[in-house]
Design an enzyme around this catalytic site. Sequence first.
Site: not given
Ligand code: NAD
Length: 417
Positions: A107, A219, A221, A224
């Site tokens: 990392k 969530g 993003g 989700g």
């Molecule tokens: P993102 O920034 O695209 O989306 C995050 C979402 O969470 C947004 O819709 C935001 O409005 C929502 N959010 C923030 N605060 C909130 C709350 N209090 N209650 C409800 N929703 C809330 O992020 P992402 O890439 O979708 O990542 C989300 C999670 O998945 C993180 O924990 C990330 O570490 C994990 N993750 C993502 C990936 C990836 O490839 N995108 C890979 C491994 C892990």
Amino acid sequence: MSDQTLNPFKIAQQQLDMAAEKLRLEPGLHEVLRWPMRELHTHFPVRMDDGTTKVFHGFRVQYNDARGPCKGGLRFHPSETIDTVRALAAWMTWKTALLDLPLGGGKGGVVCNPKELSTTEKERVCRGYIDQVGRILGLTKDVPAPDVYTNPQDMAWMMDEYEKITGYHEPGVITGKPLPLGGSAGRGDATARGGIFTVREAAKVLGLNTQGSTCAIQGFGNAGQFAATLAQEILGSKVVAISDSRGGIYNEKGMDAQKLVDFKLKTGKVAGFDGAEEISNEEILELDVDVLYPSALENVITKDNANNIKAKIVAELANGPTTPEADDILFRNGVFDIPDFLCNAGGVTVSYFECVQNAYNYYWEVEDVHQRLDKKMTRAFHDVYSMQKKHNVHMRMAAYMVAIERVAEVMKLRGWV
Ligand code: NAD
């Protein structure tokens, strides 16, 4: 809690200690696994747009490369610390081993606030970091990827800088690149798709029919949104509730996933979607649904609400949504939790596919990526499930045990201990 217990590296070491005890790992091996094998600290100069020079501080931790080149993201964050990077590098070591990828764990991080940097300054930070850290990177040594506040464009600059220094093409030195520059098809939805495959397998072992099953997603993003469309498409699930940082919505009849995504992209929120009633971000976790996908933040399922979780399966797309106390409560209550480093491992798996395609200099169709991802996720799920059955532990502990046993095995074979 004392500061010591909040230190992420201490937490990573404690998790290892618990799994090592269950596995009865030899003390010497256990001790080696408690520490990163190498770490590079750098303090590098960057010319700012106003002509001044600033020194930026960065790290790259190579936690363990017994199983192959280190792999893990690179974060740009104002409160980055070496202990956070160490912990994340340890978790990457277990994650790549769990998916049985021929990789180790690493990392990196740069202490900075990217929101305060212009595009040209950010480019110079990316290049400056590689000028220093590039000497320990490479397709056969250590391969970074995007993480918090870094993106495909940053990866493109870093790859370019690396190739300028070495004088040859090596796109596989970094993953998460833009498609025209050697990125992999299927990377965009890989995290959610991998998670959906694990839910499908969990449903099979629990005897749950996913056609017409219900799900709630906290969530909305990257993780989700794809979870919603793919749960509907692959599992035949009804999306009855979703939420984002501005609130949640519920419709017991189910909502069309693509329409929800379009609405979110257009309005920036989910609240106000046609025909749905509003619910809070706390209520969404406690709905009586078949599958709950925490896909936002860490520590949302805690000892205070774990007893109220009614979902049959919790699929952790987010990192760290469940606290250790809550893990035990869910396990006791018969809620089947698919832990984060299994459920969201689709991203790193397709990153590995990206390296493979770069090394071949030959690129797969998206269907090939999906099929290979399915095989990897399905096998990893059943490896963890078998370990769970054998030791009667929760899935997270079983996942640690599978991963740590694999890393320990190759260290022994190499004669390191
Ligand atoms: P993102 O920034 O695209 O989306 C995050 C979402 O969470 C947004 O819709 C935001 O409005 C929502 N959010 C923030 N605060 C909130 C709350 N209090 N209650 C409800 N929703 C809330 O992020 P992402 O890439 O979708 O990542 C989300 C999670 O998945 C993180 O924990 C990330 O570490 C994990 N993750 C993502 C990936 C990836 O490839 N995108 C890979 C491994 C892990």
